[in-house]
Design a protein around this motif. Structure first.
Motif, mmCIF file in Angstrom:
data_model
loop_
_atom_site.group_PDB
_atom_site.id
_atom_site.type_symbol
_atom_site.label_atom_id
_atom_site.label_comp_id
_atom_site.label_asym_id
_atom_site.label_seq_id
_atom_site.Cartn_x
_atom_site.Cartn_y
_atom_site.Cartn_z
ATOM 1 N N GLY A 29 10.255 32.557 46.151
ATOM 2 C CA GLY A 29 10.827 31.446 46.636
ATOM 3 C C GLY A 29 10.744 30.237 45.485
ATOM 4 O O GLY A 29 11.441 29.367 45.632
ATOM 5 N N GLU A 30 9.853 30.466 44.914
ATOM 6 C CA GLU A 30 9.800 29.294 43.814
ATOM 7 C C GLU A 30 10.418 29.599 42.230
ATOM 8 O O GLU A 30 10.411 28.904 41.684
ATOM 9 C CB GLU A 30 8.149 29.006 43.331
ATOM 10 C CG GLU A 30 7.317 30.053 42.710
ATOM 11 C CD GLU A 30 7.055 31.001 43.691
ATOM 12 O OE1 GLU A 30 6.295 31.985 43.562
ATOM 13 O OE2 GLU A 30 6.836 30.608 45.063
ATOM 14 N N GLY A 31 10.851 31.026 42.263
ATOM 15 C CA GLY A 31 11.703 31.219 41.160
ATOM 16 C C GLY A 31 10.828 32.021 40.554
ATOM 17 O O GLY A 31 9.577 32.227 40.442
ATOM 18 N N VAL A 32 11.624 32.577 39.179
ATOM 19 C CA VAL A 32 10.819 33.310 38.148
ATOM 20 C C VAL A 32 10.929 32.866 36.726
ATOM 21 O O VAL A 32 12.176 32.379 36.404
ATOM 22 C CB VAL A 32 11.236 34.713 38.267
ATOM 23 C CG1 VAL A 32 10.797 35.723 37.090
ATOM 24 C CG2 VAL A 32 11.136 35.484 39.354
ATOM 25 N N LYS A 33 9.564 32.573 36.248
ATOM 26 C CA LYS A 33 9.823 31.682 34.759
ATOM 27 C C LYS A 33 10.319 32.851 33.748
ATOM 28 O O LYS A 33 9.380 33.685 33.419
ATOM 29 C CB LYS A 33 8.484 31.121 34.485
ATOM 30 C CG LYS A 33 8.760 30.418 33.209
ATOM 31 C CD LYS A 33 9.622 29.170 33.281
ATOM 32 C CE LYS A 33 9.480 28.592 31.922
ATOM 33 N NZ LYS A 33 10.520 27.712 31.561
ATOM 34 N N ASP A 67 19.618 29.118 38.360
ATOM 35 C CA ASP A 67 18.723 28.204 37.558
ATOM 36 C C ASP A 67 18.990 26.789 37.586
ATOM 37 O O ASP A 67 18.288 25.961 36.887
ATOM 38 C CB ASP A 67 18.281 28.633 36.105
ATOM 39 C CG ASP A 67 19.458 28.547 35.103
ATOM 40 O OD1 ASP A 67 20.450 28.016 35.501
ATOM 41 O OD2 ASP A 67 19.293 29.092 33.968
ATOM 42 N N GLY A 68 19.976 26.160 38.329
ATOM 43 C CA GLY A 68 20.482 25.089 38.233
ATOM 44 C C GLY A 68 21.058 24.605 37.193
ATOM 45 O O GLY A 68 20.951 23.312 36.803
ATOM 46 N N GLY A 69 21.566 25.296 36.295
ATOM 47 C CA GLY A 69 22.248 24.745 35.075
ATOM 48 C C GLY A 69 21.041 24.410 33.847
ATOM 49 O O GLY A 69 21.431 24.013 32.906
ATOM 50 N N ASN A 70 19.894 24.477 33.974
ATOM 51 C CA ASN A 70 18.842 24.208 33.288
ATOM 52 C C ASN A 70 18.033 25.654 32.618
ATOM 53 O O ASN A 70 17.539 26.440 33.492
ATOM 54 C CB ASN A 70 17.726 23.412 33.955
ATOM 55 C CG ASN A 70 16.674 22.976 32.929
ATOM 56 O OD1 ASN A 70 16.451 23.320 31.948
ATOM 57 N ND2 ASN A 70 15.880 22.226 33.494
ATOM 58 N N ASP A 71 18.274 25.985 31.340
ATOM 59 C CA ASP A 71 17.939 26.986 31.056
ATOM 60 C C ASP A 71 16.256 27.198 30.920
ATOM 61 O O ASP A 71 15.752 28.385 31.011
ATOM 62 C CB ASP A 71 18.281 27.238 29.363
ATOM 63 C CG ASP A 71 19.615 27.900 29.403
ATOM 64 O OD1 ASP A 71 20.224 28.051 30.458
ATOM 65 O OD2 ASP A 71 20.350 27.534 28.336
ATOM 66 N N SER A 72 15.597 26.229 30.976
ATOM 67 C CA SER A 72 14.255 26.178 30.971
ATOM 68 C C SER A 72 13.342 26.251 32.602
ATOM 69 O O SER A 72 12.305 26.333 32.785
ATOM 70 C CB SER A 72 13.580 25.094 30.226
ATOM 71 O OG SER A 72 13.880 23.845 30.693
ATOM 72 N N ALA A 73 14.577 26.328 33.527
ATOM 73 C CA ALA A 73 13.941 26.001 34.939
ATOM 74 C C ALA A 73 13.769 27.590 35.407
ATOM 75 O O ALA A 73 14.422 28.593 34.764
ATOM 76 C CB ALA A 73 15.075 25.593 35.768
#
Length: 185
Positions: A29-33, A67-73
Motif C-alpha cells: 500500500g505504501e509502494g516499493v522503493k 510513481d506519480g511521475g517522480n523517479d525517486s518516489a
C-alpha cells in the motif's frame, strides 16, 4: 517461444510479468522503493532479483504501476496491476505440477535397491554437490535421490541405520532381497 500480453499495440514480455508479480507481492500500500543498481538494472529490498529498465516500461504503459511521475518516489501497483498480477499468479499456479512422492516400486527405486544389494554390509551414503542425492559407497558410486532411499525404507526394503554425528548407513532388509528376487524372476 515467448508469450506476450497484447493490449492493442502494447506488448508485455514474461520479464515484465515476473516484475509485476514481484512488485505486487512486496507492495503493501505504501509502494516499493526501487533503487538503481547499474547498467540499466534496478532492485529493491526484498526483491527476488534484479530487473532491467525495459521490464518496467510496459508496466507504466499499461497503467499497472505508478510513481506519480517522480523517479525517486516509491512505485505503487495500481488496482489494474493487482488484478493482472492475480491473473498471472493463477496462471503460474495452474502450470505448477504437484510434487509426487517417489514410489518404492518405481524402476529407479528398484535400480537403487539392486545397487545397494551389491554391497556386503551396510553402506555409507555420500552426499555431494547435487543436493538431495546420495551416492553409495564412494563419491562416484551409484547415485539416486535421497527421497528414493527413504521410500525404500518406508516400504521395508531398506534399513537406514543412524550413526554418530548425523552419519547414517543403508542396508538391504530381507524383504528387499525378496523383492529383488521377484524382480529377477
Amino acid at each position: 517461444m515467448t508469450r506476450y500480453y497484447d493490449d492493442g499495440d502494447k506488448v508485455m514480455r514474461p520479464a515484465s510479468e515476473r516484475l509485476l508479480r514481484d512488485l505486487a507481492r512486496c507492495d503493501r500500500g505504501e509502494g516499493v522503493k526501487v533503487r538503481y543498481l547499474s547498467r540499466g538494472r534496478y532492485y529493491w529490498d526484498g526483491s527476488r532479483g534484479v530487473y532491467n529498465r525495459s521490464s518496467f516500461l510496459p508496466l507504466y504503459a499499461h497503467g499497472l504501476v505508478d510513481d506519480g511521475g517522480n523517479d525517486s518516489a516509491p512505485v505503487r501497483v495500481t488496482e489494474a496491476g493487482r488484478r493482472r498480477a492475480a491473473e498471472l499468479e493463477e496462471q503460474v499456479a495452474q502450470k505448477r505440477r504437484p510434487k509426487t512422492k517417489p514410489s518404492a516400486e518405481s524402476p529407479a527405486a528398484l535400480r537403487a535397491l539392486a545397487a545397494l544389494a551389491e554391497f556386503d554390509g551396510p553402506v555409507l551414503p555420500h552426499s555431494g554437490v547435487p543436493r538431495g542425492v546420495w551416492r553409495l559407497g564412494s563419491r562416484d558410486g551409484y547415485a539416486a535421490r535421497r527421497a528414493t532411499f527413504y521410500a525404500l525404507a518406508e516400504a521395508g526394503y531398506v534399513e537406514i541405520i543412524p550413526g554418530d554425528f548425523m552419519a547414517r548407513r543403508l542396508a538391504v532388509t530381507d524383504a528387499g532381497r525378496e523383492r529383488l528376487a521377484r524382480r529377477r524372476a
